[in-house]
Motif scaffolding. Structure first.
Motif, PDB file in Angstrom:
ATOM      1  N   LEU A  24       0.539  -1.641  -0.282  1.00 47.61           N
ATOM      2  CA  LEU A  24      -0.328  -0.348   0.101  1.00 47.61           C
ATOM      3  C   LEU A  24       1.228   1.125   0.215  1.00 47.61           C
ATOM      4  O   LEU A  24       0.648   2.340  -1.146  1.00 47.61           O
ATOM      5  CB  LEU A  24      -1.152   0.190   0.971  1.00 47.61           C
ATOM      6  CG  LEU A  24      -2.218  -1.031   1.349  1.00 47.61           C
ATOM      7  CD1 LEU A  24      -3.088  -0.937   2.332  1.00 47.61           C
ATOM      8  CD2 LEU A  24      -3.297  -0.339  -0.089  1.00 47.61           C
ATOM      9  N   GLY A  72      -1.032   5.458  -2.160  1.00 51.43           N
ATOM     10  CA  GLY A  72      -2.005   5.608  -2.263  1.00 51.43           C
ATOM     11  C   GLY A  72      -2.954   5.978  -3.952  1.00 51.43           C
ATOM     12  O   GLY A  72      -3.802   6.298  -3.800  1.00 51.43           O
ATOM     13  N   GLN A 112      -6.797   0.448   2.458  1.00 51.17           N
ATOM     14  CA  GLN A 112      -6.128   1.988   2.932  1.00 51.17           C
ATOM     15  C   GLN A 112      -6.816   2.268   4.754  1.00 51.17           C
ATOM     16  O   GLN A 112      -6.261   2.172   5.578  1.00 51.17           O
ATOM     17  CB  GLN A 112      -6.451   2.977   1.817  1.00 51.17           C
ATOM     18  CG  GLN A 112      -5.687   2.372   1.122  1.00 51.17           C
ATOM     19  CD  GLN A 112      -4.774   3.225   0.566  1.00 51.17           C
ATOM     20  OE1 GLN A 112      -3.613   3.286   0.713  1.00 51.17           O
ATOM     21  NE2 GLN A 112      -5.212   5.126   0.064  1.00 51.17           N
ATOM     22  N   HIS A 126      -5.670  -0.068   7.496  1.00 46.54           N
ATOM     23  CA  HIS A 126      -4.077   0.339   7.559  1.00 46.54           C
ATOM     24  C   HIS A 126      -3.749   1.236   8.535  1.00 46.54           C
ATOM     25  O   HIS A 126      -3.266   1.017   9.431  1.00 46.54           O
ATOM     26  CB  HIS A 126      -3.200   0.296   6.292  1.00 46.54           C
ATOM     27  CG  HIS A 126      -1.678   0.767   6.046  1.00 46.54           C
ATOM     28  ND1 HIS A 126      -1.058   1.267   5.492  1.00 46.54           N
ATOM     29  CD2 HIS A 126      -0.698   0.453   7.576  1.00 46.54           C
ATOM     30  CE1 HIS A 126      -0.157   1.567   6.064  1.00 46.54           C
ATOM     31  NE2 HIS A 126       0.171   1.137   7.052  1.00 46.54           N
TER      32      HIS A 126
END
Length: 147
Positions: A80, A85, A111, A114
């Motif tokens: 990631l 992004g 995301q 995370h």
């Protein structure tokens, strides 16, 4: 004599104990693609469970080996980060169709998970390199050998 990768195993196990983590596995979202997909479910007292899709090409995700699962989780978090992004970069790295709605959903969920993981527990010890995974060397071999 020190066991190669033993320090890595101890660091991951200490992280699990410190945060009282439980890690289980679940199948990925149907239709996501990527035949190696698996969902790691991370839970701990006082924190909501987090679901993170990882792509486990070597079949390492085993609920009886939480340290190995934690290392897999860290690898997904690295992917990631490497994507910066950008969902498309992540999808291509994972062998997924960037245009598929399920890919976009999985990226957004990973995301968010995370960010929630970092807020609750901090960073996972980064103790296994990509090369160690591929060669089954050092820490990767030690983690895979845990029973």
């Amino acid at each position: 004599m020190a066991v190669p990768g033993g320090d890595a195993v101890r660091r991951l196990q200490a992280f699990i104990v410190e945060h009282q983590l439980e890690i289980t596995t679940a199948p990925p979202e149907p239709g996501l693609g990527g035949h190696e997909g698996v969902v790691l479910v991370v839970s701990a007292p006082q924190n909501p469970a987090l679901r993170i899709t990882v792509f486990d090409e070597y079949g390492d995700a085993r609920p009886d080996n939480p340290a190995l699962c934690l290392a897999l989780l860290n690898m997904q978090f690295r992917e990631l980060g490497n994507a910066g992004g950008e969902m498309g970069r992540w999808a291509i790295a994972e062998g997924l169709d960037p245009a598929a709605a399920k890919t976009q959903t999985a990226f957004a969920q990973n995301q968010a998970a995370h960010a929630a993981f970092l807020a609750a527990y901090g960073p996972i010890p980064d103790v296994v390199s990509d090369l160690d995974w591929q060669l089954n060397a050092g820490p990767a071999q030690a983690l895979r050998g845990l029973r």
